[in-house]
Design a protein around this motif. Structure first.
Motif, PDB file in Angstrom:
ATOM      1  N   ARG A  82      -4.348   5.907   5.819  1.00 56.30           N
ATOM      2  CA  ARG A  82      -4.972   5.524   4.661  1.00 56.30           C
ATOM      3  C   ARG A  82      -3.737   4.822   3.722  1.00 56.30           C
ATOM      4  O   ARG A  82      -2.533   5.479   3.709  1.00 56.30           O
ATOM      5  CB  ARG A  82      -5.502   6.443   3.900  1.00 56.30           C
ATOM      6  N   ARG A 106       0.944   5.392   1.357  1.00 59.06           N
ATOM      7  CA  ARG A 106       0.508   6.181   2.029  1.00 59.06           C
ATOM      8  C   ARG A 106      -0.054   7.698   1.376  1.00 59.06           C
ATOM      9  O   ARG A 106       0.169   7.955   0.166  1.00 59.06           O
ATOM     10  CB  ARG A 106       1.436   6.725   3.430  1.00 59.06           C
ATOM     11  N   HIS A 144      -9.897   5.002   9.734  1.00 61.06           N
ATOM     12  CA  HIS A 144     -10.966   4.786  10.639  1.00 61.06           C
ATOM     13  C   HIS A 144     -11.180   5.717  11.672  1.00 61.06           C
ATOM     14  O   HIS A 144     -12.005   6.069  12.196  1.00 61.06           O
ATOM     15  CB  HIS A 144     -11.035   3.057  11.235  1.00 61.06           C
ATOM     16  N   GLY A 203       0.705  -1.288  -0.065  1.00 61.91           N
ATOM     17  CA  GLY A 203      -0.113   0.092   0.023  1.00 61.91           C
ATOM     18  C   GLY A 203       0.873   1.126   0.034  1.00 61.91           C
ATOM     19  O   GLY A 203       2.244   1.300   0.458  1.00 61.91           O
ATOM     20  N   THR A 261      -5.288   6.980  12.120  1.00 60.76           N
ATOM     21  CA  THR A 261      -5.057   5.787  11.084  1.00 60.76           C
ATOM     22  C   THR A 261      -4.468   6.159   9.761  1.00 60.76           C
ATOM     23  O   THR A 261      -5.142   7.148   9.311  1.00 60.76           O
ATOM     24  CB  THR A 261      -6.477   4.916  10.736  1.00 60.76           C
ATOM     25  N   VAL A 315      -6.719  -0.305   0.247  1.00 54.79           N
ATOM     26  CA  VAL A 315      -6.103  -1.225   1.018  1.00 54.79           C
ATOM     27  C   VAL A 315      -6.447  -1.161   2.571  1.00 54.79           C
ATOM     28  O   VAL A 315      -6.659  -1.922   3.254  1.00 54.79           O
ATOM     29  CB  VAL A 315      -4.460  -0.786   0.825  1.00 54.79           C
ATOM     30  N   ARG A 316      -6.409   0.335   2.918  1.00 51.04           N
ATOM     31  CA  ARG A 316      -6.564   0.474   4.453  1.00 51.04           C
ATOM     32  C   ARG A 316      -7.293   2.052   4.643  1.00 51.04           C
ATOM     33  O   ARG A 316      -6.807   2.908   4.295  1.00 51.04           O
ATOM     34  CB  ARG A 316      -5.585   0.492   5.131  1.00 51.04           C
ATOM     35  N   VAL A 330       1.343  -4.502   3.836  1.00 52.14           N
ATOM     36  CA  VAL A 330       0.243  -4.442   4.784  1.00 52.14           C
ATOM     37  C   VAL A 330       0.203  -5.422   5.910  1.00 52.14           C
ATOM     38  O   VAL A 330      -0.088  -5.114   7.006  1.00 52.14           O
ATOM     39  CB  VAL A 330      -1.090  -4.676   3.907  1.00 52.14           C
TER      40      VAL A 330
END
Length: 201
Positions: free
Chosen positions: A82, A44, A76, A42, A80, A72-73, A178
């Motif tokens: 991304r 950033r 939240h 992933g 966190t 990927v993320r 990840v």
């Protein structure tokens, strides 16, 4: 139709329907990570911005409004980070180009949904054409010519070119695994030159 929709298709593509990629199509030969490994890497937010040529404010706004969310993320909470996939970054760069050429946000959202529905192998062969009101997908030179002769296509985005641009940019930037959170340091010639200078000094 003027609102960017076509009868029988939510995404007005050449021929009026989403056609599957031809079976005999040439496989993708770009060097982006593929297979299970691709899902483990992933990028950033700042890295995605640098590769896509957008500002962090744009990235944040597009994520919060659901235009281009990190696959990927997601973030939240405030703590966190991304994480964007390679495909996400390609889509970010395409969105930037569509916005720069005056395509409406509604049509861009439809285009993004369509890009996400296609397989990774399909994207580099795809050309997006637009007259500013409607976005069309062309998968062959003949379709591009037909669209231009019909007076509908004003500009085009060759997704394969965007793909290679992003791939080149990310090869100089850091990614993140990840599964382990490990930062993947990309070899950067200028960094190595700086290290050598420091050793000499």
């Amino acid at each position: 139709m003027g609102d960017g929709t076509a009868v029988g298709s939510p995404y007005p593509l050449f021929g009026g329907a989403v056609e599957p990629a031809p079976r005999h199509a040439t496989p993708v030969e770009a060097g982006a990570p593929r297979g299970p490994e691709a899902d483990l890497i992933g990028y950033r937010g700042p890295t995605a911005c640098a590769a896509a040529g957008i500002t962090y404010r744009q990235l944040d706004y597009w994520a919060r409004t659901g235009l281009v969310e990190p696959s990927v993320r997601p973030a939240h909470s405030s703590g966190t980070q991304r994480l964007y996939s390679f495909r996400d970054v390609v889509v970010l760069k395409i969105v930037k180009r569509l916005l720069d050429t005056g395509v409406s946000l509604q049509n861009i959202r439809t285009a993004v949904q369509h890009l996400r529905s296609r397989g990774m192998a399909d994207l580099p062969r795809m050309t997006l054409m637009s007259d500013g009101a409607t976005v069309y997908e062309c998968t062959s030179p003949d379709e591009v010519v037909d669209l231009l002769q019909g007076g509908q296509g004003v500009f085009g985005i060759a997704v394969g070119v965007v793909w290679r641009d992003v791939e080149s940019a990310l090869s100089q930037l850091h990614g993140e695994r990840v599964d382990t959170g490990e930062t993947l340091i990309r070899p950067n010639p200028s960094d190595e030159l700086a290290r050598r200078r420091n050793r000499v000094g």
